[in-house]
Design an enzyme around this catalytic site. Structure first.
Site, PDB file in Angstrom:
ATOM      1  N   PHE A 295      44.254  43.926  28.034  1.00 40.66           N
ATOM      2  CA  PHE A 295      43.260  44.595  28.878  1.00 40.66           C
ATOM      3  C   PHE A 295      42.418  43.514  29.520  1.00 40.66           C
ATOM      4  O   PHE A 295      41.726  42.756  28.824  1.00 40.66           O
ATOM      5  CB  PHE A 295      42.349  45.524  28.060  1.00 40.66           C
ATOM      6  CG  PHE A 295      41.263  46.192  28.883  1.00 40.66           C
ATOM      7  CD1 PHE A 295      41.315  47.545  29.146  1.00 40.66           C
ATOM      8  CD2 PHE A 295      40.198  45.458  29.398  1.00 40.66           C
ATOM      9  CE1 PHE A 295      40.318  48.164  29.912  1.00 40.66           C
ATOM     10  CE2 PHE A 295      39.207  46.055  30.160  1.00 40.66           C
ATOM     11  CZ  PHE A 295      39.265  47.418  30.422  1.00 40.66           C
ATOM     12  N   GLU A 296      42.466  43.431  30.821  1.00 40.70           N
ATOM     13  CA  GLU A 296      41.560  42.543  31.535  1.00 40.70           C
ATOM     14  C   GLU A 296      41.407  43.048  32.964  1.00 40.70           C
ATOM     15  O   GLU A 296      42.357  43.550  33.575  1.00 40.70           O
ATOM     16  CB  GLU A 296      42.030  41.080  31.514  1.00 40.70           C
ATOM     17  CG  GLU A 296      43.402  40.819  32.078  1.00 40.70           C
ATOM     18  CD  GLU A 296      43.813  39.349  31.959  1.00 40.70           C
ATOM     19  OE1 GLU A 296      43.112  38.574  31.301  1.00 40.70           O
ATOM     20  OE2 GLU A 296      44.851  38.981  32.556  1.00 40.70           O
ATOM     21  N   ILE A 297      40.186  42.971  33.445  1.00 41.48           N
ATOM     22  CA  ILE A 297      39.882  43.289  34.834  1.00 41.48           C
ATOM     23  C   ILE A 297      39.251  42.036  35.410  1.00 41.48           C
ATOM     24  O   ILE A 297      38.252  41.539  34.873  1.00 41.48           O
ATOM     25  CB  ILE A 297      38.918  44.480  34.947  1.00 41.48           C
ATOM     26  CG1 ILE A 297      39.490  45.702  34.215  1.00 41.48           C
ATOM     27  CG2 ILE A 297      38.659  44.823  36.406  1.00 41.48           C
ATOM     28  CD1 ILE A 297      38.546  46.898  34.180  1.00 41.48           C
TER      29      ILE A 297
END
Length: 419
Positions: A295-297
């Site tokens: 999960f990374e933005i």
């Protein structure tokens, strides 16, 4: 003469019968053609969502382009979802898409970019396009971006694979390709050059809460370049020489290290941050903490920048992606901790997220209720989840609060509760 007349009479009879048959079937073919035209018109007008339309049979086949959907982007950011996925992972991809569309993207309609080192199948394209609320793009990764670089010694790689039976995914050359690609090539893909922001999505993950705001807008308006949910420790036997290589990089390029970096987040070890439990031991100054990158933005321009690319190239030349099993999570994290302002990294504490085997979920009952969170009680394998990883003694989140951007107690964006 009578014989000739008889032959002519028989010939005339044959032609008469032939023309009768032709004319009869022509009329029938005309009727059939009209029938098919009528059916085609009905098919083109078919909308399964309308009252009075025939129900789909169990053996029916519906082409994706027959279901009209307004896929015009609503979100205001130059952003996209990104999923690196194989055709055989279709079911997991659809599950993740359904979760994220329901919790966030159906209100914003940001596009989906799917990446694969093999061509996507028609089934994969149709099924994911039907699941998405927005435009979808399917990109074939160039072999030069996916496979081992020419300077890597293949024999040495094979020896490492043979000796890596105790290393998680150590048996897989493909996994090494994936980590290498995610570390230094995903942001170079032609389609992604059109965007400033990306939201990385993995197959078989689940989002536990309604977002109720645009995370891309939150990052941009608060001068952030990266957002994470979970911070944990890496397996040291996957990266035995990563930190010594990073130390050489820092010695070679001291001018690239940001003055307000978060180096202490990845080099401190006091047990008071882990309920006085002794932290996982490391043979180097690196404490193994990293942002879990499934999960990374993030802002693609950070990864495209000179500093990060010099950092990646330095690591790449050392060969650890293949001679060991360096993961993209510690590589991304260390790069951010060294090269970025620590205040530009954001912890999304209100986005519940599950990726086997870890769960992150808000602790506030009011937030859980307002954001309609459903925090898992069991993992995919049926194992009981007693608590979110955030409060686990081996989580690195409390260390981030002390040495990173700190803990926030005020909202940083308008929520849209109950929408």
């Amino acid at each position: 003469m009578p014989g000739i007349r008889l032959r002519y009479a028989l010939l005339a009879l044959v032609f008469a019968i032939y023309y009768y048959i032709v004319l009869s079937y022509r009329d029938q073919f005309s009727d059939i053609k009209k029938c098919f035209s009528s059916i085609r018109a009905k098919i083109e007008d078919y909308d399964s969502s309308k009252k009075g339309q025939p129900k789909l049979a169990s053996n029916s086949y519906l082409e994706a382009d027959m279901l009209y959907r307004d896929r015009t982007q609503v979100g205001i950011e130059n952003a996209t979802m990104v999923m690196l996925v194989r055709n055989r992972e279709l079911e997991g991809a659809l599950s993740s898409m359904r979760s994220l569309e329901d919790r966030f993207n159906r209100q914003y309609k940001y596009p989906w970019v799917f990446l694969n080192d093999e061509p996507f199948t028609e089934e994969f394209i149709e099924q994911t396009m039907l699941m998405a609320s927005s435009q979808t793009f399917y990109e074939l990764i160039p072999s030069s971006d996916w496979n081992m670089p020419d300077f890597i010694d293949n024999e040495r790689v094979e020896q490492n694979i043979a000796n890596s039976t105790d290393v998680i995914y150590g048996f897989s050359k493909s996994y090494r390709n994936m980590c290498h690609f995610n570390s230094g090539y995903f942001y170079k893909q032609k389609r992604l050059l059109n965007y400033d922001w990306y939201f990385r999505v993995e197959p078989d993950v689940e989002y536990m809460c309604d977002f109720q705001y645009d995370p891309f807008t939150l990052l941009r308006t608060n001068n952030k370049i990266y957002g994470f949910v979970i911070a944990i420790h890496e397996y040291e036997n996957t990266i035995p020489t990563l930190w010594p290589t990073v130390e050489k990089f820092m010695q070679t390029y001291p001018d690239l290290i940001h003055a307000n970096n978060s180096l202490k987040f990845i080099t401190t070890n006091e047990s008071s941050l882990n309920h006085w439990v002794t932290p996982i031991q490391s043979s180097s100054d690196y404490n193994l903490c990293h942002f879990w990158s499934n999960f990374e933005i993030g802002n693609l321009n950070f990864f495209r920048g000179e500093a990060y690319n010099k950092y990646f190239d330095f690591l790449d030349r050392a060969g650890g992606f293949y001679y060991e099993r360096w993961g993209d999570a510690p590589v991304h994290s260390i790069g951010l901790n060294l090269l970025a302002d620590k205040n530009s990294i954001h912890h999304f504490e209100d986005i519940g997220y599950y990726h086997p085997p870890y769960l992150a979920c808000p602790s506030s009952k009011d937030v859980i209720a307002a954001k309609r969170c459903v925090c898992r009680k069991r993992g995919n394998d049926g194992e009981v989840i007693d608590s979110a990883i955030d409060v686990n003694v081996f989580s690195c989140l409390s260390r981030w609060w002390r040495y990173g951007a700190g803990k926030r107690f005020l909202n940083e964006i308008d929520y849209t509760f109950n929408n």
